[in-house]
Design a protein around this motif. Structure first.
Motif, PDB file in Angstrom:
ATOM      1  N   SER A  44      30.716   2.841  77.845  1.00 26.60           N
ATOM      2  CA  SER A  44      31.843   3.716  77.506  1.00 26.60           C
ATOM      3  C   SER A  44      32.304   3.485  76.067  1.00 26.60           C
ATOM      4  O   SER A  44      32.429   2.342  75.638  1.00 26.60           O
ATOM      5  N   GLN A 168      34.533   0.639  60.691  1.00 25.12           N
ATOM      6  CA  GLN A 168      34.438   0.147  62.061  1.00 25.12           C
ATOM      7  C   GLN A 168      33.360  -0.939  62.230  1.00 25.12           C
ATOM      8  O   GLN A 168      33.542  -1.899  62.963  1.00 25.12           O
ATOM      9  N   GLU A 169      32.234  -0.757  61.535  1.00 27.77           N
ATOM     10  CA  GLU A 169      31.119  -1.689  61.755  1.00 27.77           C
ATOM     11  C   GLU A 169      30.450  -2.081  60.439  1.00 27.77           C
ATOM     12  O   GLU A 169      29.970  -1.220  59.700  1.00 27.77           O
ATOM     13  N   GLU A 210      32.577  -5.531  69.760  1.00 32.89           N
ATOM     14  CA  GLU A 210      31.107  -5.543  69.730  1.00 32.89           C
ATOM     15  C   GLU A 210      30.547  -6.901  69.331  1.00 32.89           C
ATOM     16  O   GLU A 210      29.375  -7.027  68.961  1.00 32.89           O
ATOM     17  N   ASP A 247      28.981   1.511  59.683  1.00 36.56           N
ATOM     18  CA  ASP A 247      29.490   2.667  60.420  1.00 36.56           C
ATOM     19  C   ASP A 247      30.975   2.808  60.112  1.00 36.56           C
ATOM     20  O   ASP A 247      31.807   2.177  60.766  1.00 36.56           O
ATOM     21  N   LEU A 341      22.065   9.479  65.751  1.00 35.97           N
ATOM     22  CA  LEU A 341      22.340   8.339  66.632  1.00 35.97           C
ATOM     23  C   LEU A 341      21.998   8.757  68.060  1.00 35.97           C
ATOM     24  O   LEU A 341      22.287   9.875  68.465  1.00 35.97           O
ATOM     25  N   LYS A 343      22.746   7.925  71.839  1.00 38.53           N
ATOM     26  CA  LYS A 343      23.555   7.234  72.853  1.00 38.53           C
ATOM     27  C   LYS A 343      23.440   8.061  74.131  1.00 38.53           C
ATOM     28  O   LYS A 343      24.027   9.158  74.210  1.00 38.53           O
ATOM     29  N   SER A 370      21.656   3.290  70.109  1.00 43.72           N
ATOM     30  CA  SER A 370      22.941   2.582  70.099  1.00 43.72           C
ATOM     31  C   SER A 370      23.505   2.275  71.484  1.00 43.72           C
ATOM     32  O   SER A 370      23.383   3.067  72.414  1.00 43.72           O
ATOM     33  N   ARG A 372      27.341   1.212  73.415  1.00 39.61           N
ATOM     34  CA  ARG A 372      28.718   1.665  73.229  1.00 39.61           C
ATOM     35  C   ARG A 372      29.613   0.437  73.072  1.00 39.61           C
ATOM     36  O   ARG A 372      29.236  -0.667  73.478  1.00 39.61           O
ATOM     37  N   SER A 373      30.802   0.652  72.549  1.00 43.41           N
ATOM     38  CA  SER A 373      31.682  -0.502  72.343  1.00 43.41           C
ATOM     39  C   SER A 373      32.131  -1.103  73.680  1.00 43.41           C
ATOM     40  O   SER A 373      32.375  -2.298  73.782  1.00 43.41           O
ATOM     41  N   LYS A 394      21.240  -0.528  67.200  1.00 44.07           N
ATOM     42  CA  LYS A 394      22.394  -1.411  67.088  1.00 44.07           C
ATOM     43  C   LYS A 394      22.908  -1.721  68.480  1.00 44.07           C
ATOM     44  O   LYS A 394      22.999  -0.832  69.339  1.00 44.07           O
TER      45      LYS A 394
HETATM   46  O1  LIG Z   1      30.913   4.512  66.913  1.00 42.26           O
HETATM   47  C1  LIG Z   1      29.943   3.977  67.442  1.00 42.26           C
HETATM   48  O2  LIG Z   1      28.843   4.121  66.931  1.00 42.26           O
HETATM   49  C2  LIG Z   1      30.055   3.251  68.742  1.00 42.26           C
HETATM   50  C3  LIG Z   1      29.114   2.158  69.047  1.00 42.26           C
HETATM   51  O3  LIG Z   1      29.031   1.180  68.076  1.00 42.26           O
HETATM   52  O4  LIG Z   1      31.362   2.951  69.077  1.00 42.26           O
HETATM   53  P1  LIG Z   1      31.974   3.626  70.393  1.00 42.26           P
HETATM   54  O5  LIG Z   1      31.117   3.213  71.530  1.00 42.26           O
HETATM   55  O6  LIG Z   1      33.379   3.079  70.472  1.00 42.26           O
HETATM   56  O7  LIG Z   1      31.953   5.094  70.165  1.00 42.26           O
END
Ligand SMILES: O=C(O)[C@@H](CO)OP(=O)(O)O
Ligand SMILES: [Mg+2]
Length: 434
Positions: A44, A168-169, A210, A247, A341, A343, A370, A372-373, A394
């Motif tokens: 999530s 954020q990252e 993360e 990111d 990306l 996900k 990827s 999720r956080s 990631k």
């Molecule tokens: O922004 C992002 O790329 C993600 C994962 O690192 O964060 P989140 O899962 O909170 O959307």
């Protein structure tokens, strides 16, 4: 009546379990007639794209502040299970389509993308087990052999931490390695060097969602400088052995008239100023990848950004593209970004995830896989990385079990592949115009 073939689904049920933030999420369990089984937990996000498939949450404030997933669980037990039991688990495309039809909406808001994806992934696992194949082999075929460069998120900011960083990252990219195992070692050594550096400077070593550190710093630039120092302290050369990926999750910064750096100096920057900023950072720092350097609504800004920077750096659309083949097609048509990306829970089925990867491959776009956080011990994406041969992914960094679980699965896969394994390395990062 003849017995049903062994690959047919004999039971399917779901339950509410927890993710790494302690929030409820969905687990699905599938069993086949021959006893093969598969289970899967959906992750999530916190900084979610507005066009992601819908994660169905209960609105009952008495449970988990309204974040329960009992409705999604019930949708699996009461609606999806009766439709799927008795069907062949290895007809993934058909079953994923069937679930989408049962849902009946474009956004999967009726059954919930969390319900549909949990079942979709559990089906893949059960079918792989039935066919006596590891997941990466079942999904990727006989040539699946490429281990990804891990991008370790060593400093967390934005929505993933309560510090004063807007980005954020901040990720390290150990590309100058001969194997995934060596890359992970280089990454983790740098992670530990960074911890020492932070502690010696009197900075916080607490971690964000993360697994990266989340210190209070004087600027976003200071985070980059500290990481470069840590790379050297660990005995590596910034840019040669280990590079950087960012990111900024710029959709989170979108404000009237531009992008606001509300965590640090509160400055408002226009799209052009953002592009100038990233250009200056590329001149100064060894950055190979920028994810969401502009917001999800800013397609005009993205067009300019891509024209100016796609020849220098991989530009990944996350919130912008939401693992959605239709949005990716729009990016291809408009010459926006050079990578997408991936996900699975942004789109909601294994099939549509693979369709998005196939579309990207056909048009020379990179695929950056990827987590999720909010994640879990589920390691589906580790196998998926090898199956699709995406070359880089990631999944956080090295001191939270839900992140380490993916690293460990990739280490197992590399070990199992033995001399058949290859490590992607620096060449996997896109540097050509879209
Ligand atoms: O922004 C992002 O790329 C993600 C994962 O690192 O964060 P989140 O899962 O909170 O959307
Ligand atoms: Mg992102």
């Amino acid at each position: 009546m003849p017995a049903q073939p062994a690959c047919h689904i004999s039971s399917l049920f779901a339950l509410e379990v927890l993710d790494s933030r302690g929030n409820p999420t969905v687990e699905a369990c599938v069993t086949l007639n021959d006893g093969s089984s598969g289970r899967a937990i959906v992750p999530s996000g916190a900084s979610t794209g507005c066009r992601e498939a819908v994660e169905l949450r209960d609105d009952d404030p008495a449970r988990y502040q309204g974040r329960g997933v009992l409705k999604a669980v019930a949708n699996i037990n009461d609606l999806i299970a009766p439709a799927l039991i008795g069907q062949r688990a290895d007809e993934q495309r058909r079953l994923d389509r069937l679930m989408c039809e049962l849902d009946g909406t474009d956004s999967k808001s009726q059954l919930g993308a969390n319900a549909i994806l949990a079942v979709s992934m559990a089906l893949t696992r059960a079918a792989a087990s039935h066919h006596h194949q590891p997941l990466y082999r079942y999904l990727g075929g006989s040539n699946a052999h490429l281990l990804p460069v891990p991008c370790l998120n060593v400093i967390n900011g934005g929505r993933h931490a309560s510090n004063n960083l807007d980005i954020q990252e901040f990720k390290i990219v150990p590309h100058q390695a001969s194997s995934f195992a060596e890359a992970i070692r280089m990454g983790e050594e740098t992670f530990h060097a960074l911890k020492t550096l932070l502690a010696d400077s009197g900075l916080g070593t607490g971690i964000g969602d993360e697994g990266g550190f989340a210190p209070m710093l004087t600027s976003n630039e200071q985070a980059v400088e500290l990481i470069l120092q840590a790379i050297e302290a660990a005995g590596y050369r910034p840019g040669e052995d280990i590079s950087l990926a960012l990111d900024p999750a710029a959709s989170e910064m979108a404000d009237t008239g531009g992008y606001r750096f509300s965590h640090s100096d509160n400055a408002l920057r226009s799209a052009d100023e953002m592009i100038e900023l990233w250009q200056a950072w590329l001149d100064r720092y060894p950055i190979l990848l920028l994810e969401d350097p502009l917001g999800e609504e800013d397609w005009a800004g993205w067009e300019t950004l891509t024209r100016q920077l796609a020849g220098r750096v991989e530009l990944v659309g996350d919130d912008l593209l939401c693992t959605n083949p239709e949005l990716l097609q729009r990016a291809i048509d408009r010459g926006v970004a050079n990578s997408v990306l991936i996900k699975p829970n942004q789109i909601g089925t294994v099939t549509e995830t693979l369709d998005c990867v196939a579309l990207a491959n056909r048009h020379g776009y990179g695929c950056y896989l990827s987590h999720r956080s909010g994640d879990s011990e589920d390691t589906f994406i580790a196998d998926l990385a090898v199956a699709i041969g995406c070359g880089h992914m990631k999944t956080g960094s090295g001191c939270r079990s839900e992140r380490v679980a993916k690293f460990n699965q990739l280490l197992r896969i590399e070990h199992e592949l033995g001399s058949q394994a290859s490590f992607a390395g620096r060449g996997t990062f896109r540097t050509r115009s879209a």
